[in-house]
Design an enzyme around this catalytic site. Structure first.
Site, PDB file in Angstrom:
ATOM      1  N   ARG A   1       1.223  -1.134   0.284  1.00  0.00           N
ATOM      2  CA  ARG A   1       0.234   0.102  -0.112  1.00  0.00           C
ATOM      3  C   ARG A   1       0.746   1.386   0.624  1.00  0.00           C
ATOM      4  NH1 ARG A   1      -4.972   0.793   4.839  1.00  0.00           N
ATOM      5  NH2 ARG A   1      -2.713   1.204   5.428  1.00  0.00           N
TER       6      ARG A   1
ATOM      7  N   LYS B   1      -2.663   6.069   1.143  1.00  0.00           N
ATOM      8  CA  LYS B   1      -2.631   6.819   2.293  1.00  0.00           C
ATOM      9  C   LYS B   1      -2.298   8.258   2.248  1.00  0.00           C
ATOM     10  CE  LYS B   1      -2.062   5.024   6.833  1.00  0.00           C
ATOM     11  NZ  LYS B   1      -3.792   5.421   7.429  1.00  0.00           N
TER      12      LYS B   1
ATOM     13  N   GLU C   1     -16.810   4.772   4.770  1.00  0.00           N
ATOM     14  CA  GLU C   1     -15.756   4.842   5.549  1.00  0.00           C
ATOM     15  C   GLU C   1     -15.894   5.855   6.311  1.00  0.00           C
ATOM     16  OE1 GLU C   1     -11.604   3.992   4.727  1.00  0.00           O
ATOM     17  OE2 GLU C   1     -11.964   5.244   3.156  1.00  0.00           O
TER      18      GLU C   1
HETATM   19  N1  PMP Z   1      -9.507   4.166   6.125  1.00  0.00           N
HETATM   20  C1  PMP Z   1      -8.545   4.940   6.511  1.00  0.00           C
HETATM   21  C2  PMP Z   1      -8.984   6.190   6.081  1.00  0.00           C
HETATM   22  C3  PMP Z   1      -7.190   4.979   7.919  1.00  0.00           C
HETATM   23  O1  PMP Z   1      -6.804   5.673   7.985  1.00  0.00           O
HETATM   24  C4  PMP Z   1      -7.269   3.663   7.777  1.00  0.00           C
HETATM   25  C5  PMP Z   1      -5.947   3.441   8.672  1.00  0.00           C
HETATM   26  N2  PMP Z   1      -5.108   3.060   7.654  1.00  0.00           N
HETATM   27  C6  PMP Z   1      -8.280   2.265   7.857  1.00  0.00           C
HETATM   28  C7  PMP Z   1      -9.682   2.975   6.559  1.00  0.00           C
HETATM   29  C8  PMP Z   1      -7.929   0.891   7.704  1.00  0.00           C
HETATM   30  O2  PMP Z   1      -6.522   1.101   7.194  1.00  0.00           O
HETATM   31  P1  PMP Z   1      -5.795  -0.306   8.115  1.00  0.00           P
HETATM   32  O3  PMP Z   1      -7.079  -1.689   8.327  1.00  0.00           O
HETATM   33  O4  PMP Z   1      -4.662  -1.240   6.737  1.00  0.00           O
HETATM   34  O5  PMP Z   1      -5.461  -0.142   8.883  1.00  0.00           O
END
Ligand code: PMP
Length: 366
Positions: free
Chosen positions: A96, A206, A242
């Site tokens: 990622r 990200k 989300e």
């Molecule tokens: N959505 C957003 C906007 C985030 O910042 C995160 C945290 N990384 C997630 C979803 C969840 O991702 P992960 O399970 O890889 O931590």
């Protein structure tokens, strides 16, 4: 212990060299004071050390400082039941991170380097005692308030003043010990008017700039007494996307688990991906599709969010833009509980890890 910053003494840094097209690696050691020694100091003495560690020098006039031209990752290292230390699926974060840098048109950090550096980084700090100690008491609550190492790889640009894309990024990895993510005393999620990501934007990577809106929306939610804010899609304004730093799941009356399908406006969470696998292994029907506020209000019996920091966190309610509240009951619902037991159990090595998701950093021996 909350989600606070107490950086470990050793930090990793890799700088891209456009001439050689190589990444030059170095270890930045703020000090080498072992953890036990730090804890034995007076609070004032300790503060001096921690303040120094927490302020790592980076270029102050850069694409990063002015235009939020940066990206980052969040992953966790876990003290395991056998006395070892493991990182959960670091290769997924590495991929990622690579995609984030590629999406920002800067030289991407190689996946293998990311994983190798992360493992070495955790090991070096753990050898100085910077690793929480496994506590069997955590098992009683499926590790709801257990401690772990929060590992933060991030990218900074070279010095610059005009708008542009980094050609000489550097990657830094630092870490701090964390426990529960969400603030105690707050409850339920609220739908925010704000739009986190638009089609053709940067919601799927990200990058730092995505998080300004998240910080604002989360603050607004907390000021109203909610623990988390939830975004709707930018076009129709009716489908869930989300949370501020987590993906969202709903359990419907017929026990189907639904989560919004991935698109260029949703971050592909590694916890989301893992939870989908776990739910299918447990025999649940999982659908990745659009889900509207109306459908949730009519059919959902559980709601939970997932993320590295958030783990699996139940939401007791969702309040829509008109103030209509849908209640799911406080605490973990049965489905969230089952998945939490499975995910956290595997991460902390309390149960078997049949998918080999843990990368062992330090081998346990009990
Ligand atoms: N959505 C957003 C906007 C985030 O910042 C995160 C945290 N990384 C997630 C979803 C969840 O991702 P992960 O399970 O890889 O931590």
């Amino acid at each position: 212990m909350a989600f606070a910053l107490n950086l470990y003494p050793i930090t990793y840094m890799a700088k891209y060299n456009p001439q050689t097209k190589n990444w030059d690696e170095q270890w930045l050691e703020s000090d080498k004071i072992p953890h036990d020694e730090l804890m034995a100091m007076s609070e004032d003495e300790r503060k001096v050390i921690l303040d120094k560690r927490n302020q790592m020098g980076t270029p102050s006039v850069s694409y990063t400082s002015q235009y939020a031209y940066s990206c980052f990752e969040g992953m966790k290292g876990f003290p395991t039941k056998d006395g070892g230390v493991a990182i959960f699926r670091p290769e997924e974060n590495a991929k990622r991170f690579y995609n984030s840098m590629k999406g920002m048109y800067c030289p991407p950090f190689p996946v293998e380097m990311y994983v190798k550096a992360s493992v070495e980084f955790v090991k070096k700090n753990a050898e100085l005692g910077y690793v929480p100690k496994y506590n069997p008491e955590w098992e009683k609550t499926d590790f709801a308030n257990a401690e772990s190492i929060y590992i933060r790889p991030f990218m900074n640009s070279e010095g610059a003043i005009g708008v542009g894309c980094a050609q000489q990024p550097c990657v830094i990895i630092c870490a701090t010990t964390v426990s529960a993510y969400f603030k105690a005393g707050l409850d339920g999620a609220v739908i925010t008017e704000r739009i986190r990501a638009t089609p053709h934007g940067t919601g799927y990577i990200k990058c730092a700039s995505n998080y300004v809106i998240s910080a604002l929306a989360k603050k607004e939610a907390e000021e109203k007494g909610f623990v988390e804010c939830v975004y709707l899609d930018a076009v129709h304004r009716k489908y869930f996307q989300e949370g501020s730093s987590c993906n969202i799941f709903f359990v419907l009356k017929d026990k189907t688990i639904v989560t919004p399908e991935l698109s260029d406006t949703i971050l592909p969470g590694i916890t989301r991906k893992s939870v989908i696998v776990l739910a299918k292994e447990k025999g649940y029907k999982v659908e990745e599709r659009q889900i509207s506020v109306k459908e949730v209000q009519k059919k959902a019996i559980e709601c939970f969010v997932t993320g590295t920091a958030a783990g699996i966190s139940p939401m007791s309610s969702i309040t829509d833009l008109k103030g209509k509240k849908t209640d799911f009951g406080s605490g973990f619902g049965p489905v969230a509980k089952e998945l939490q037991h499975e995910l956290k159990g595997r991460q902390y090595g309390a149960i078997a890890d049949p998918n080999n998701w843990n990368t062992v950093v330090i081998q346990g021996n009990n």
